[in-house]
Design an enzyme around this catalytic site. Structure first.
Site, PDB file in Angstrom:
ATOM      1  N   GLU A   1       0.823  -1.201   0.000  1.00 42.05           N
ATOM      2  CA  GLU A   1       0.000   0.000   0.000  1.00 42.05           C
ATOM      3  C   GLU A   1       0.863   1.260   0.000  1.00 42.05           C
ATOM      4  O   GLU A   1       0.593   2.221  -0.729  1.00 42.05           O
ATOM      5  CB  GLU A   1      -0.921   0.007   1.219  1.00 42.05           C
ATOM      6  CG  GLU A   1      -1.902  -1.150   1.270  1.00 42.05           C
ATOM      7  CD  GLU A   1      -1.375  -2.344   2.043  1.00 42.05           C
ATOM      8  OE1 GLU A   1      -2.182  -2.997   2.720  1.00 42.05           O
ATOM      9  OE2 GLU A   1      -0.159  -2.622   1.969  1.00 42.05           O
TER      10      GLU A   1
ATOM     11  N   ASP B   1      15.531 -36.382 -14.623  1.00 40.95           N
ATOM     12  CA  ASP B   1      14.937 -35.307 -15.414  1.00 40.95           C
ATOM     13  C   ASP B   1      15.859 -34.106 -15.606  1.00 40.95           C
ATOM     14  O   ASP B   1      15.648 -33.314 -16.520  1.00 40.95           O
ATOM     15  CB  ASP B   1      13.644 -34.830 -14.760  1.00 40.95           C
ATOM     16  CG  ASP B   1      12.580 -35.918 -14.686  1.00 40.95           C
ATOM     17  OD1 ASP B   1      12.816 -37.014 -15.217  1.00 40.95           O
ATOM     18  OD2 ASP B   1      11.512 -35.662 -14.100  1.00 40.95           O
TER      19      ASP B   1
END
Length: 404
Positions: A49, A244
């Site tokens: 903010e 992987d």
């Protein structure tokens, strides 16, 4: 355009920066124009903010501020955001998610309303955050026409409401890990897995090693990268890392890449393995963006923090690791396990949500069969898990499971 969507986009860029504080985004809007944007900075620095108000300057007076999380109203490392909002002359506040912190929840709204500021929260805020012209102003008696095609104002409003509900759901899910962290002082664990139509997760080679298997299409891959962008850290086991060689970065979504975590278990990584694995390559990022949790010494791993686990069982070591991550202020841990790690997690119960993708494309299994190789089956789901929702993206079906 939804101004809270713009605020949400800002919040994603605060993930990994703001922790242990929540990743919050904010925009200031005056006369339908965005005059300031902001996101929460590192602890001790400005909240979203304040950053948005600073960017708006004098334009903040009489404007509206749209925030993903209820503004804080107490003194901590920084002054209250409610004070900054009031002093800036903001006329309206819209926030999507109520803060679970008892120091904030409900109190901020009261403070702001007592200062004469209009406040909208939750789904109502998301619905009112839509920027659009009045249909009464732009449509005649015969309705609007775009490229000679009539536009139904009622249908457009219904579509806008549906999109607002989807945004509200997305923001709620984003802050779910923060809520869990506040209430339990623990890290939320979300497992992501993908299986073929026949329930296979990978390929078993003749020598007993594992090879990757392409299962999901691009739509599911984009969803997975969005989850990575929402997560403080992403974890893989030693088997997945070797098979992987994943990069574990965010590529198909907007946001920061999470901290990369290796669950090494009892495997000691050799120097040649380390040299060939992307996980250990710190040329594209700082070494503190990686962590290794290991049950054994790792003499070949240099420049990356290795945390030695001290227990004899997986369950206790996993719990020790989660406590370590909680101390680091991590709200959400995304786990991309192989079959062995998934089975261990299911057995010990050290998880909160399972996102299980299943391909409906039989070609995945046919290609495996034609190669003459065996598939690695995904472990059986724990007893008592509940399927909360399911939907399809392209040829892939995602089912979200939680413990009962």
């Amino acid at each position: 355009m939804n101004f809270l969507q713009l605020a949400f986009d800002e919040s994603l860029l605060a993930v990994g920066i703001s922790r242990p504080n929540p990743a919050v985004g904010a925009v200031v809007v005056k006369d339908g124009i965005v005059v300031g944007k902001g996101r929460t900075q590192r602890p001790g620095n400005a909240h979203a903010e304040v950053m948005a108000l600073r960017a708006a300057g004098e334009d903040a007076r009489g404007a509206a501020i749209f925030v993903t999380l209820e503004p804080c109203c107490h003194y901590g490392r920084t002054p209250p955001c409610t004070k900054a909002i009031t002093e800036a002359g903001i006329a309206e506040v819209y926030f999507a998610h109520a803060d679970p912190n008892p120091l904030v929840r409900g109190k901020s709204r009261k403070i702001l309303e007592e200062a004469g500021i209009k406040v909208f929260e939750g789904l109502e805020a998301c619905e009112k955050a839509v920027a659009e012209e009045s249909w009464d102003d732009v449509c005649g008696d015969e309705g609007c026409k775009v490229l000679s095609k009539p536009v139904d104002p009622a249908a457009s409003r219904a579509e806008s409401r549906a999109e607002s509900r989807m945004l509200f759901h997305e923001i709620e899910r984003f802050f779910e890990a923060y809520d869990y962290f506040v209430r339990n002082k623990a890290t939320f664990v979300e497992i992501k897995s993908a299986v073929s139509q026949e329930g296979v997760i990978g390929t078993l080679l003749a020598d007993g090693s594992r090879a990757p298997l392409k299962i999901t299409a691009q739509g599911a891959n984009c969803w997975n990268h969005e989850l990575r962008a929402m997560s403080d850290a992403v974890l893989v086991g030693a088997g997945t890392l070797l098979a992987d060689n994943p990069g574990l970065n965010v590529r198909f979504a907007r946001g920061n890449s999470p901290v990369k975590i290796l669950w090494a278990g009892h495997r000691t990584f050799s120097a040649p393995e380390i040299a060939g694995l992307r996980f250990f390559d710190c040329t594209d990022a700082s070494a503190d963006s990686r962590l290794v949790f290991s049950c054994v010494e790792q003499p070949n791993i240099q420049g990356i923090e290795v945390v030695l686990l001290s227990h004899a069982t997986f369950a206790k070591n996993w719990k020790e690791m989660l406590a370590n991550l909680a101390r680091r202020g991590m709200h959400r841990l995304m786990v991309e396990p192989g079959a062995r790690l998934a089975a261990a997690l299911f057995e010990c119960g050290g998880w909160n949500r399972l996102d299980l993708w299943q391909s409906s494309d039989a070609a995945v299994d046919r290609s495996l069969e034609s190669s003459g190789l065996s598939g690695i089956p995904y472990p059986e789901l724990p007893h008592g898990v509940v399927a909360r929702e399911s939907f399809m993206i392209g040829p892939d079906v995602l089912t979200v499971y939680e413990k009962s």
